[in-house]
Write a protein that holds these residues in place. Structure first.
Motif: not given
Length: 412
Positions: A174-183, A193-210
């Motif tokens: 449901y997000a506009h930004w996905i804060p992502t823990l990265v190394i 680090w915590l990277a704030f990634v735009p939900r609609d950025a190229d290469g981001v795939e949100v999978i509804d598999d919960w």
């Protein structure tokens, strides 16, 4: 307050933006939370049963201004107390446990920003939130027995890019930004680090598999990052925030405790209503109404006392968190962590107990699938597995017995 759930609101890619109202103060936040809870409660069982994604409810939630209540006053937010944040969370969770949990990591990211972000980063992202944008999360990873994270941030002359996969990404759907823990690797060791990634950025795939049996519409599925470009100003220090005493951990945990308390309240109210209106008295009680059964009355009294105790511990913990935010030291942050652990120990127990005793007190007819009353226990059991309560007791006991300060990390 009425909510219209159309087919459009079930679209799993819909992340439209609404301009929120501004919450003036703590009392205003509590009042709005009660109004929203009344609107969310009637269809909670339906959303759970059909796994109907709550787009309309989330839009109303954000439009109310409640998602911006922890933004500091200096940046235009309400800057509410930890107690108010916890009570707002519990109020929404009593109506719908999934809706109560969805913004948990949103508030968590705001605290990471408050503690570790630069003034420019704070201004940028606080403004985004006050304009109606939502944060999700991509913190956890599965598939390995250790807790080592493998999603990496590469910093090259061609730009900064993220590659990896996350799970348990509550709210990311449901997000506009996905804060992502990265190394990143620096001088032979990994730095987080915590990277704030735009939900609609190229290469981001949100999978509804919960597909957990509880908290069904939290959107807690997977996120895949395939060479996703991020700007340096979207990356906030994370590990450094735990190398000194901060309230990131206690604040995250007090919200979890509030979710559990809300689940317990919801189950308790559902049990009261069902016993009053539908349950049949046990034959040996020799009474006309189930609500007059003295053993049932005693059980409700016991559960009510446990709920009050959990609520009192939560409010007490919030005062410690506020004090630690105002003056973070080794001791004040440890005291906040222990106080929150005490609250979580009891809210975990009472949420599970309330969800189970609902059926013991209401009777067999309460188990009919169409009623959806099992969602209270399923939601509580699912959410309370976030981190084991047995380690809460260990942290509390070790503090009092050995004066051992609890570890500083995002899970306590």
């Amino acid at each position: 307050m009425s909510l219209d759930i159309s087919e459009e609101t079930r679209d799993t890619t819909r992340t439209g933006q609404v301009m929120p109202d501004r919450i003036a103060d703590d009392a205003h936040a509590l009042r709005i939370a009660k109004q929203l809870a009344e609107a969310f409660a009637p269809d909670a069982a339906l959303r759970d049963r059909e796994r109907r994604l709550p787009w309309a409810e989330l839009d109303a939630f954000v439009a109310s201004g409640l998602w911006g209540i922890t933004v500091p006053r200096d940046f235009g937010g309400a800057g509410v107390s930890s107690g108010t944040l916890a009570e707002v969370t519990a109020t929404i969770s009593a109506a719908d446990g999934s809706l109560g949990q969805i913004p948990q990591n949103h508030y968590y990211a705001l605290e990471v920003l408050r503690v570790g972000g630069s003034s420019e980063q704070q201004r940028f992202f606080y403004d985004r939130v006050l304009a109606g944008e939502r944060f999700g999360n991509a913190l956890a990873e599965t598939g390995h027995k250790d807790f080592k994270r493998r999603t990496r941030l590469a910093r090259t002359a061609a730009g900064w890019h993220i590659d990896g996969r996350k799970f348990y990404c509550t709210g990311a759907l449901y997000a506009h930004w996905i804060p992502t823990l990265v190394i990143t690797e620096e001088k032979g060791r990994d730095i987080t680090w915590l990277a704030f990634v735009p939900r609609d950025a190229d290469g981001v795939e949100v999978i509804d598999d919960w597909d957990g049996f509880g908290q069904r519409v939290t959107g807690s599925g997977s996120v895949q990052f395939n060479h996703v470009r991020v700007e340096p100003e979207w990356v906030v220090p994370f590990q450094a925030s735990f190398e000194r005493p901060t309230t990131i951990g206690p604040l995250a945990q007090i919200i979890h405790a509030a979710i559990d308390l809300g689940q317990a309240r919801g189950a308790f109210q559902a049990a009261l209503q069902f016993v009053r209106e539908h349950s049949r008295p046990w034959i040996d009680a020799k009474i006309a109404h189930a609500a007059d059964d003295p053993l049932t009355i005693a059980q409700f009294g016991d559960l009510a006392v446990r709920l009050r105790a959990a609520q009192a511990l939560l409010r007490r913990a919030a005062r410690f968190v506020d004090a630690a935010q105002a003056g973070p030291t080794e001791r004040s942050v440890a005291q906040a962590s222990v106080a929150v652990a005490e609250a979580r120990a009891l809210t975990t127990t009472v949420s599970l107990d309330a969800g189970s005793r609902l059926f013991e007190l209401a009777g067999t007819s309460a188990t009919l699938d169409g009623l959806g009353l099992d969602r209270f226990w399923r939601n509580a059991r699912t959410h309370t597995l976030h981190d084991p309560v047995r380690w809460k007791y260990h942290a509390v006991g070790n503090y009092y017995l050995n004066d051992t300060l609890p570890p500083r990390h995002g899970a306590l």
